[in-house]
Structure formats: C-alpha cells, structure tokens
Design a protein around this motif. Structure first.
Motif, PDB file in Angstrom:
ATOM      1  N   ALA A   1       1.492   9.431   5.523  1.00  0.00           N
ATOM      2  CA  ALA A   1       1.559   9.287   6.980  1.00  0.00           C
ATOM      3  C   ALA A   1       0.177   9.416   7.606  1.00  0.00           C
ATOM      4  O   ALA A   1      -0.232   8.581   8.420  1.00  0.00           O
ATOM      5  N   SER A   2      -0.554  10.443   7.216  1.00  0.00           N
ATOM      6  CA  SER A   2      -1.877  10.627   7.818  1.00  0.00           C
ATOM      7  C   SER A   2      -2.856   9.552   7.349  1.00  0.00           C
ATOM      8  O   SER A   2      -3.662   9.053   8.131  1.00  0.00           O
ATOM      9  N   ARG A   3      -2.768   9.174   6.108  1.00  0.00           N
ATOM     10  CA  ARG A   3      -3.694   8.165   5.559  1.00  0.00           C
ATOM     11  C   ARG A   3      -3.471   6.780   6.169  1.00  0.00           C
ATOM     12  O   ARG A   3      -4.411   6.034   6.402  1.00  0.00           O
ATOM     13  N   MET A   4      -2.173   6.448   6.424  1.00  0.00           N
ATOM     14  CA  MET A   4      -1.859   5.115   6.917  1.00  0.00           C
ATOM     15  C   MET A   4      -1.630   5.064   8.425  1.00  0.00           C
ATOM     16  O   MET A   4      -1.359   3.999   8.976  1.00  0.00           O
ATOM     17  N   GLY A   5      -1.712   6.213   9.082  1.00  0.00           N
ATOM     18  CA  GLY A   5      -1.594   6.229  10.538  1.00  0.00           C
ATOM     19  C   GLY A   5      -0.173   6.235  11.067  1.00  0.00           C
ATOM     20  O   GLY A   5       0.055   5.866  12.219  1.00  0.00           O
ATOM     21  N   TYR A   6       0.777   6.650  10.258  1.00  0.00           N
ATOM     22  CA  TYR A   6       2.152   6.777  10.734  1.00  0.00           C
ATOM     23  C   TYR A   6       2.302   8.087  11.498  1.00  0.00           C
ATOM     24  O   TYR A   6       1.577   9.050  11.256  1.00  0.00           O
ATOM     25  N   ASN A   7       3.285   8.139  12.411  1.00  0.00           N
ATOM     26  CA  ASN A   7       3.485   9.315  13.253  1.00  0.00           C
ATOM     27  C   ASN A   7       4.041  10.514  12.500  1.00  0.00           C
ATOM     28  O   ASN A   7       3.761  11.645  12.863  1.00  0.00           O
ATOM     29  N   SER A   8       4.857  10.263  11.482  1.00  0.00           N
ATOM     30  CA  SER A   8       5.519  11.383  10.803  1.00  0.00           C
ATOM     31  C   SER A   8       5.925  10.999   9.391  1.00  0.00           C
ATOM     32  O   SER A   8       5.926   9.824   9.026  1.00  0.00           O
ATOM     33  N   GLU A   9       6.315  12.017   8.628  1.00  0.00           N
ATOM     34  CA  GLU A   9       6.857  11.790   7.290  1.00  0.00           C
ATOM     35  C   GLU A   9       8.118  10.941   7.363  1.00  0.00           C
ATOM     36  O   GLU A   9       8.352  10.098   6.503  1.00  0.00           O
ATOM     37  N   ASN A  10       8.920  11.201   8.395  1.00  0.00           N
ATOM     38  CA  ASN A  10      10.177  10.473   8.539  1.00  0.00           C
ATOM     39  C   ASN A  10       9.939   8.975   8.733  1.00  0.00           C
ATOM     40  O   ASN A  10      10.671   8.140   8.202  1.00  0.00           O
ATOM     41  N   THR A  11       8.903   8.637   9.486  1.00  0.00           N
ATOM     42  CA  THR A  11       8.548   7.236   9.675  1.00  0.00           C
ATOM     43  C   THR A  11       8.173   6.603   8.340  1.00  0.00           C
ATOM     44  O   THR A  11       8.583   5.478   8.036  1.00  0.00           O
ATOM     45  N   VAL A  12       7.412   7.314   7.538  1.00  0.00           N
ATOM     46  CA  VAL A  12       7.014   6.816   6.215  1.00  0.00           C
ATOM     47  C   VAL A  12       8.255   6.636   5.344  1.00  0.00           C
ATOM     48  O   VAL A  12       8.398   5.630   4.646  1.00  0.00           O
ATOM     49  N   LYS A  13       9.146   7.618   5.387  1.00  0.00           N
ATOM     50  CA  LYS A  13      10.377   7.563   4.597  1.00  0.00           C
ATOM     51  C   LYS A  13      11.203   6.331   4.968  1.00  0.00           C
ATOM     52  O   LYS A  13      11.677   5.603   4.084  1.00  0.00           O
ATOM     53  N   ASN A  14      11.348   6.086   6.266  1.00  0.00           N
ATOM     54  CA  ASN A  14      12.104   4.919   6.714  1.00  0.00           C
ATOM     55  C   ASN A  14      11.408   3.622   6.316  1.00  0.00           C
ATOM     56  O   ASN A  14      12.058   2.665   5.881  1.00  0.00           O
TER      57      ASN A  14
ATOM     58  N   GLU B   1       0.823  -1.201   0.000  1.00  0.00           N
ATOM     59  CA  GLU B   1       0.000   0.000   0.000  1.00  0.00           C
ATOM     60  C   GLU B   1       0.865   1.262   0.000  1.00  0.00           C
ATOM     61  O   GLU B   1       0.617   2.192  -0.766  1.00  0.00           O
ATOM     62  N   LEU B   2       1.881   1.283   0.845  1.00  0.00           N
ATOM     63  CA  LEU B   2       2.755   2.448   0.927  1.00  0.00           C
ATOM     64  C   LEU B   2       3.425   2.727  -0.419  1.00  0.00           C
ATOM     65  O   LEU B   2       3.417   3.863  -0.908  1.00  0.00           O
ATOM     66  N   LEU B   3       4.005   1.692  -1.021  1.00  0.00           N
ATOM     67  CA  LEU B   3       4.704   1.882  -2.298  1.00  0.00           C
ATOM     68  C   LEU B   3       3.754   2.307  -3.408  1.00  0.00           C
ATOM     69  O   LEU B   3       4.092   3.179  -4.220  1.00  0.00           O
ATOM     70  N   LEU B   4       2.571   1.730  -3.447  1.00  0.00           N
ATOM     71  CA  LEU B   4       1.601   2.116  -4.478  1.00  0.00           C
ATOM     72  C   LEU B   4       1.124   3.549  -4.277  1.00  0.00           C
ATOM     73  O   LEU B   4       0.976   4.299  -5.251  1.00  0.00           O
ATOM     74  N   LEU B   5       0.890   3.937  -3.024  1.00  0.00           N
ATOM     75  CA  LEU B   5       0.476   5.312  -2.761  1.00  0.00           C
ATOM     76  C   LEU B   5       1.553   6.303  -3.184  1.00  0.00           C
ATOM     77  O   LEU B   5       1.260   7.361  -3.743  1.00  0.00           O
ATOM     78  N   PHE B   6       2.797   5.951  -2.923  1.00  0.00           N
ATOM     79  CA  PHE B   6       3.890   6.869  -3.250  1.00  0.00           C
ATOM     80  C   PHE B   6       4.185   6.893  -4.751  1.00  0.00           C
ATOM     81  O   PHE B   6       4.224   7.951  -5.366  1.00  0.00           O
ATOM     82  N   TYR B   7       4.371   5.723  -5.341  1.00  0.00           N
ATOM     83  CA  TYR B   7       4.812   5.665  -6.738  1.00  0.00           C
ATOM     84  C   TYR B   7       3.681   5.721  -7.755  1.00  0.00           C
ATOM     85  O   TYR B   7       3.836   6.301  -8.825  1.00  0.00           O
ATOM     86  N   LYS B   8       2.559   5.110  -7.452  1.00  0.00           N
ATOM     87  CA  LYS B   8       1.477   5.066  -8.447  1.00  0.00           C
ATOM     88  C   LYS B   8       0.563   6.285  -8.347  1.00  0.00           C
ATOM     89  O   LYS B   8       0.230   6.886  -9.360  1.00  0.00           O
ATOM     90  N   THR B   9       0.156   6.624  -7.116  1.00  0.00           N
ATOM     91  CA  THR B   9      -0.759   7.751  -6.984  1.00  0.00           C
ATOM     92  C   THR B   9      -0.037   9.068  -6.760  1.00  0.00           C
ATOM     93  O   THR B   9      -0.639  10.122  -6.878  1.00  0.00           O
ATOM     94  N   GLY B  10       1.249   8.998  -6.407  1.00  0.00           N
ATOM     95  CA  GLY B  10       2.040  10.212  -6.266  1.00  0.00           C
ATOM     96  C   GLY B  10       1.784  11.003  -4.994  1.00  0.00           C
ATOM     97  O   GLY B  10       2.091  12.193  -4.940  1.00  0.00           O
ATOM     98  N   LEU B  11       1.227  10.348  -3.988  1.00  0.00           N
ATOM     99  CA  LEU B  11       0.989  11.056  -2.725  1.00  0.00           C
ATOM    100  C   LEU B  11       2.304  11.437  -2.068  1.00  0.00           C
ATOM    101  O   LEU B  11       3.291  10.715  -2.164  1.00  0.00           O
ATOM    102  N   GLN B  12       2.298  12.552  -1.380  1.00  0.00           N
ATOM    103  CA  GLN B  12       3.477  12.985  -0.644  1.00  0.00           C
ATOM    104  C   GLN B  12       3.564  12.209   0.667  1.00  0.00           C
ATOM    105  O   GLN B  12       2.559  11.690   1.170  1.00  0.00           O
ATOM    106  N   LEU B  13       4.770  12.176   1.231  1.00  0.00           N
ATOM    107  CA  LEU B  13       5.001  11.408   2.448  1.00  0.00           C
ATOM    108  C   LEU B  13       4.077  11.833   3.589  1.00  0.00           C
ATOM    109  O   LEU B  13       3.552  10.991   4.317  1.00  0.00           O
ATOM    110  N   LYS B  14       3.851  13.130   3.733  1.00  0.00           N
ATOM    111  CA  LYS B  14       2.986  13.596   4.824  1.00  0.00           C
ATOM    112  C   LYS B  14       1.556  13.100   4.646  1.00  0.00           C
ATOM    113  O   LYS B  14       0.873  12.769   5.612  1.00  0.00           O
ATOM    114  N   ASP B  15       1.087  13.023   3.389  1.00  0.00           N
ATOM    115  CA  ASP B  15      -0.262  12.532   3.117  1.00  0.00           C
ATOM    116  C   ASP B  15      -0.362  11.029   3.374  1.00  0.00           C
ATOM    117  O   ASP B  15      -1.376  10.537   3.875  1.00  0.00           O
TER     118      ASP B  15
END
Length: 79
Positions: free
Chosen positions: A43-56, A27-41
């Motif tokens: 994070a909020s959509r998937m319930g991560y604490n921060s952009e940095n958590t998503v990046k890691n 889900e994370l990879l598809l959201l980032f690469y296919k739909t082009g969502l930004q890390l902050k978006d």
C-alpha cells in the motif's frame, strides 16, 4: 518427461497472463507473491490508501488473471 512439458506449458501461460495484465496489477501481484511484501508495505509503496484497498485490488487482479488463463487454455485446446 510429459510432466516436465506440462510444467513448462503452465509456466509459459502464467507468464503470458502476467504480461497481459496492466502494469499496476502485475506489479502488485509480483510484490505480493514473488517478493513476499505484506499488504501494508505494498500500500505505501504503490500509493494505495490502505491494506484493504490493496487486498481488494489483488482480488480483482487475480480474477482478471484467472479469466484470461481460462481463455488461453480454451484457445490452446481448440488447436
């Protein structure tokens, strides 16, 4: 023709790798690469604490995908 077959093979391998990843990674990879969502978006959509958590997490997911792809390529080359 050979180039087309190579592209198709790569696409099938990529699809197989994505399907074998856990749902969160997929889900994370598809959201980032296919739909082009930004890390902050993501994070909020998937319930991560921060952009940095998503990046890691994205990095870990990509590493897992690369390793699985290498395994699949080695397996297909031995046949």
């Amino acid at each position: 023709m050979e180039e087309l077959l190579e592209k198709e093979t790569r696409a099938k391998l990529a699809e197989q790798v994505l399907n074998e990843l856990g749902q969160r990674c997929r889900e994370l990879l598809l959201l980032f690469y296919k739909t082009g969502l930004q890390l902050k978006d993501i994070a909020s959509r998937m319930g991560y604490n921060s952009e940095n958590t998503v990046k890691n997490q994205k990095y870990k997911c990509l590493e897992a995908a690369k390793n699985r792809l290498k395994e699949l390529k080695q397996t297909t080359q031995t046949f």
